[in-house]
Write a protein that holds these residues in place. Structure first.
Motif, PDB file in Angstrom:
ATOM      1  N   ALA A 746      36.695  23.966  51.551  1.00 37.78           N
ATOM      2  CA  ALA A 746      37.817  24.898  51.678  1.00 37.78           C
ATOM      3  C   ALA A 746      38.594  24.920  50.370  1.00 37.78           C
ATOM      4  CB  ALA A 746      38.729  24.489  52.835  1.00 37.78           C
ATOM      5  N   LEU A 747      38.677  26.094  49.759  1.00 38.26           N
ATOM      6  CA  LEU A 747      39.436  26.277  48.528  1.00 38.26           C
ATOM      7  C   LEU A 747      40.533  27.297  48.796  1.00 38.26           C
ATOM      8  CD1 LEU A 747      36.494  26.465  45.973  1.00 38.26           C
ATOM      9  CD2 LEU A 747      38.049  24.555  46.315  1.00 38.26           C
ATOM     10  N   VAL A 748      41.743  26.970  48.384  1.00 39.09           N
ATOM     11  CA  VAL A 748      42.899  27.797  48.691  1.00 39.09           C
ATOM     12  C   VAL A 748      43.506  28.310  47.396  1.00 39.09           C
ATOM     13  CG1 VAL A 748      45.158  27.855  49.805  1.00 39.09           C
ATOM     14  CG2 VAL A 748      43.338  26.459  50.772  1.00 39.09           C
ATOM     15  N   GLY A 749      43.858  29.599  47.367  1.00 35.85           N
ATOM     16  CA  GLY A 749      44.558  30.158  46.226  1.00 35.85           C
ATOM     17  C   GLY A 749      43.654  30.431  45.045  1.00 35.85           C
ATOM     18  N   PRO A 750      44.201  30.491  43.821  1.00 35.83           N
ATOM     19  CA  PRO A 750      43.427  30.880  42.630  1.00 35.83           C
ATOM     20  C   PRO A 750      42.216  30.012  42.360  1.00 35.83           C
ATOM     21  CG  PRO A 750      45.779  30.945  42.164  1.00 35.83           C
ATOM     22  CD  PRO A 750      45.638  30.338  43.525  1.00 35.83           C
ATOM     23  N   SER A 751      42.226  28.747  42.806  1.00 36.66           N
ATOM     24  CA  SER A 751      41.080  27.872  42.538  1.00 36.66           C
ATOM     25  C   SER A 751      39.816  28.341  43.246  1.00 36.66           C
ATOM     26  CB  SER A 751      41.407  26.442  42.980  1.00 36.66           C
ATOM     27  OG  SER A 751      41.649  26.394  44.375  1.00 36.66           O
ATOM     28  N   ALA A 752      39.957  29.250  44.205  1.00 37.02           N
ATOM     29  CA  ALA A 752      38.791  29.732  44.952  1.00 37.02           C
ATOM     30  C   ALA A 752      38.072  30.866  44.244  1.00 37.02           C
ATOM     31  CB  ALA A 752      39.224  30.193  46.352  1.00 37.02           C
ATOM     32  N   PHE A 753      38.600  31.348  43.129  1.00 38.07           N
ATOM     33  CA  PHE A 753      38.048  32.527  42.489  1.00 38.07           C
ATOM     34  C   PHE A 753      37.659  32.223  41.049  1.00 38.07           C
ATOM     35  CE2 PHE A 753      39.293  35.110  46.010  1.00 38.07           C
ATOM     36  CZ  PHE A 753      40.486  34.553  46.467  1.00 38.07           C
ATOM     37  N   LYS A 754      36.557  32.838  40.610  1.00 40.84           N
ATOM     38  CA  LYS A 754      36.104  32.684  39.235  1.00 40.84           C
ATOM     39  C   LYS A 754      36.963  33.491  38.272  1.00 40.84           C
ATOM     40  CE  LYS A 754      32.685  31.191  37.770  1.00 40.84           C
ATOM     41  NZ  LYS A 754      32.397  29.932  37.059  1.00 40.84           N
ATOM     42  N   ILE A 755      37.411  34.670  38.692  1.00 40.68           N
ATOM     43  CA  ILE A 755      38.180  35.551  37.817  1.00 40.68           C
ATOM     44  C   ILE A 755      39.652  35.139  37.876  1.00 40.68           C
ATOM     45  CG2 ILE A 755      38.753  37.943  37.272  1.00 40.68           C
ATOM     46  CD1 ILE A 755      36.331  38.780  38.958  1.00 40.68           C
ATOM     47  N   PRO A 756      40.269  34.777  36.738  1.00 36.57           N
ATOM     48  CA  PRO A 756      41.695  34.437  36.757  1.00 36.57           C
ATOM     49  C   PRO A 756      42.520  35.585  37.312  1.00 36.57           C
ATOM     50  CG  PRO A 756      40.699  33.802  34.668  1.00 36.57           C
ATOM     51  CD  PRO A 756      39.671  34.597  35.397  1.00 36.57           C
TER      52      PRO A 756
END
Length: 842
Positions: A746-756
């Motif tokens: 489970a990844l929450v927030g910006p850390s879950a996405f490759k694109i900043p």
């Protein structure tokens, strides 16, 4: 002899130069050393003095001195004069006073500093001369900067109750200059000035005064100086809420049984994030007072009421018994999806999994094939439109034992799982109750408008929750579950077959303002001429509905699907239970089967079993078999192969050949084993396999060389050349090592996405508006080979966001941002800076 004033500076320079070229004699200077009789106002004073500086890596540092009036300036480092040739000198005249000005620069290298490193600190100062005397500058210290890699103390994961204090210690790595420390919460900077509930101590510990539910996050300690930036291991902090009872309700009226009751709920507060359930009963009953009870039963009207209620209760009990009997009869007749006699022919034997010792119930032994639970099926296979449609005939071979009523028994394995309890809990309407932990086929997390990602490791199943998919101000606890086919009854009509795992995401009914993307594997060979593919969703009543017919999607539909060679990505604005089902349109339709060969790691008897698994070519099916074989003590003995299994009604056959008779004997009584077509085609049975039992002639025999063939009659086939040592050959064991996909489930927030996030917003704001030159989201979709979905993207408020969301779902965690950046940069936007952000913005 008197010296003319005009010759004094030149003479001083000659004497000083000769002195510096001498044997290295040193001179001690004071802050101000005037010449006797000279004007003290004309002593040199420094406009620029050398300052403390750090050497980063191998880059030399520059020291600068500037004085007025000055005829000469020289540097002295650690008590030794710097050579004249190492000085860079610039002379000028002060514009206001007309006095001579001089600026001198030198470079100091890492090698110079390392010569005295550890003995004393390396320092430099400069000395300036004028006709009135000399002046010495302040000392500048030169140090080699560094930052160690390992933290002296890292934060640890914690589980704390609501309003409890949290202390996360952090001791940064040793460094020069000392590292500055900051904290990240789910990759966002923790700023105590914005949140009075948190502060950072002098020892760099992060303190949360009173834990809130919003403090549930991954915390990272970051240390940085001019050399490097180091991150500690992230510490997961979970803030849980233990359940507490609400006040008791008022006592009910006295009943006919002379009792009354009161109730309470575990909702003040309800347990969250793994908190404990309330202890005790939620219903309390007591006897009424004697007088009240006697009074309530004293009249003839009350007696009649008693009799009526008893009669109604008896009728209800009888009705319940009838319903249970009907349900059991239906379940008994519909539990199996398979019919064919050849499952019992040609040595196709049931698996028996049982504890080997009473004191070790977890140690299992296996005697091959399709195990533990027995179900029956009676009926015919689905008719085909392009050919004859007789019922599937059952022929009794010499190994077939016919069963009464035309039924035949099929054994298939269905190991128990911790997920059963979780699935049963999710079937209730209380979606926000605490979710259980430790289930390998389930993951969950708490999300807000920032979005995030859930994934079940090693299954290819994930759920992407884009930013703003959850309304601002809302916090949802979302789960993702992989179901075993035998635990979920998915009715398949006609020639339909299950092509994907059955996956649930929920809770159902939550409000979403943007589509989420559910990713899962499939085993179909996609071809519009061979397949009719449908996405099925289970309704709240339990029935399955076709919510999407692939290839016939409407842009405004609630569901959409991007189908790729081995995976599908489902856009949905409603959470629930999904599965991808295919119906063959011709005999060319094929499913990919993964063929796996396993054998015991250790063989202590003369018998040696080779198990051949035939399973869907999906990550989840592979994971289940690998876990099962670990329990059975098996190892992979050949590289896996893929077989294309066609919808031709032909069975799958397996045979073993070229077994050296002088070393081994095959216990197979017939030339081949056979798995019936429908056992494979319906796709709802796990762990389908056949076992070949060989027997060693001697206990010392350890080398095995033979061939094993797997093929569909009149179809595709694969051949395995087995040649290995059964006691020490483990060269294939690492091929199926289960690896973690991107770390945390489970990844929450910006850390879950490759694109900043900032770059994503800039791309969206730039490409969403239509452009006459075509440099908008349509061109981006074409560059990413998604132009077949333009109508769907155009139906959404932000087409670019839909494209980027799909890119995130397809390419996590190994997506190449450079390729995406090249696609965006190639759109010919006039402002190239739109797609870059500064370090300060990040």
């Amino acid at each position: 002899m008197a010296v003319r004033p005009g010759l004094w500076p030149a003479l001083l320079g000659i004497v000083l130069a000769a002195w510096l070229r001498g044997s290295g004699a040193q001179q001690s200077a004071t802050v101000a050393n005037p010449v006797p009789g000279a004007n003290p106002d004309l002593l040199p004073h420094f406009l620029v003095e050398p300052e403390d500086v750090y050497i980063v890596k191998n880059k030399p540092v520059l020291l600068v001195c500037k004085a007025v009036p000055a005829t000469q300036i020289f540097f002295k480092c650690n008590g030794e004069w710097v050579r004249q040739v190492d000085h860079v000198i610039e002379r000028s005249t002060d514009g206001s006073s007309g006095l001579p000005t001089m600026e001198v620069r030198i470079n100091v290298s890492r090698q110079q500093v390392e010569k005295v490193f550890g003995l004393e600190e390396y320092w430099c100062q400069c000395v300036a001369w004028s006709s009135s005397g000399t002046t010495k500058s302040q000392k500048a210290y030169i140090r080699i900067a560094y930052l160690r890699k390992n933290f002296e103390q890292e934060p640890l994961a914690k589980e704390v109750s609501l309003e409890q204090g949290i202390v996360l210690p952090c001791r940064p790595p040793e460094g020069i200059p000392p590292a500055e420390v900051e904290w990240l919460r789910n990759e966002d900077l923790v700023d105590p000035s914005l949140d009075p509930n948190v502060y950072i101590t002098r020892e760099h510990s992060l303190v949360v005064r009173q834990a809130r539910l919003a403090d549930t996050a991954n915390y990272t300690c970051v240390a940085k100086n001019i050399v490097a930036r180091r991150r500690s291991t992230s510490a997961a902090v979970i803030v849980y809420v233990d359940g507490s009872w609400s006040p008791w309700s008022k006592w009910s009226a006295c009943g006919l049984d002379c009792t009354h009751w009161r109730s309470r709920e575990c909702s003040d507060p309800a347990p969250r994030n793994g908190g404990e359930e309330c202890q005790g009963a939620d219903l309390d009953t007591r006897n009424c007072t004697t007088d009240l009870c006697v009074h309530s039963a004293s009249g003839p009207e009350d007696v009649a009421l008693y009799v009526g209620l008893i009669a109604v209760a008896v009728c209800l009990v009888l009705l319940l018994l009838v319903l249970i009997l009907v349900y059991c009869r239906k379940k008994e007749g519909l539990d199996s999806d398979v019919a064919d006699s050849s499952i019992l022919t040609s040595g196709f034997q049931p698996v028996s999994i049982k504890p080997s010792k009473a004191d070790n119930p977890h140690l299992l032994t296996i005697q091959p094939d399709l195990s533990t639970t027995t179900t029956t099926y009676q009926g015919s296979l689905c008719p085909r439109q392009d050919g004859p449609s007789p019922k599937f005939q059952l022929t009794n071979g010499h190994l077939l034992s016919p069963l009464g009523g035309g039924r035949h028994t099929l054994h298939h394995s269905s190991p128990t799982s911790e997920a059963e309890e979780f699935v049963s809990r999710l079937s209730t309407q209380n979606y926000f109750r605490s979710l259980p932990r430790g289930t390998s086929n389930m993951t969950y997390g708490t999300f807000n408008f920032l979005g995030g990602r859930l994934m079940i490791p090693n299954t290819g199943i994930s759920l992407l929750i884009p930013p703003d998919a959850i309304p601002r101000g809302k916090i949802y606890e979302i789960y993702l579950t992989l179901h075993k086919p035998e635990d979920v009854r998915l009715p398949l009509a006609g020639c339909q077959t299950l092509l994907s795992p059955i996956v649930s995401c929920g809770p159902p009914g939550v409000l979403l303002t943007r589509p989420v993307i559910l990713a899962m594997d499939h085993c179909g060979e996609p071809s519009p001429d061979s397949w009719s593919l449908r996405l099925k969703k289970q309704s709240c009543e339990g029935s399955w509905e076709d919510v999407l017919h692939l290839g016939e999607e409407a842009p405004s539909h609630l569901y959409y699907c991007q189908l790729e060679a081995s995976a599908c990505y489902v856009f949905t604005e409603q959470l629930g239970r999904f599965a991808l089902v295919g119906e063959a349109l011709s005999v060319a339709a094929a499913k990919r089967l993964k063929l796996l060969l396993f054998a015991p790691v250790a063989c202590t008897s003369l018998e040696y079993n080779i198990r051949v698994y035939c399973l869907h070519d999906t990550h989840d099916a592979l994971k289940e078999v690998v876990q099962l074989e670990k329990q059975l003590g098996g190892q992979l003995i050949q590289e896996p192969r893929v077989l294309h299994f066609k919808d031709s009604y032909h069975n799958l056959r397996l045979s073993i050949h070229d077994v050296p008779s002088s070393l081994w004997q095959s216990k197979l009584l017939v030339s081949y084993q056979e798995i019936p077509f429908y056992h494979i085609w319906n796709g709802t049975q796990q762990y389908l396999h056949c076992t070949f039992t060989l027997e060693r002639v001697s206990p010392s025999t350890s080398d095995l060389a033979c061939k094993l063939w797997v093929w569909q009659v009149e179809g595709d086939g694969q051949s395995f050349n087995i040649n290995f040592n059964i006691t020490k050959d483990t060269r294939f064991a690492e091929l199926l090592a289960l690896e973690s996909e991107g770390g945390v489930p489970a990844l929450v927030g910006p850390s879950a996405f490759k694109i900043p996030f900032l770059i994503r917003q800039k791309i969206i704001s730039s490409l969403d508006p239509p452009c006459n030159r075509g440099a908008d989201w349509r061109t981006l979709a074409q560059k990413l080979h998604l132009d077949s979905h333009l109508s769907f993207f155009a139906s959404k408020p932000s087409p670019t966001a839909m494209i980027l969301n799909l890119w995130e779902a397809r390419h996590f965690p190994n997506g190449n941002l450079s390729q995406l950046a090249a696609a965006v940069a190639g759109l010919g936007q006039p402002d190239a800076g739109l797609f870059t952000v500064s370090e300060a913005e990040c």
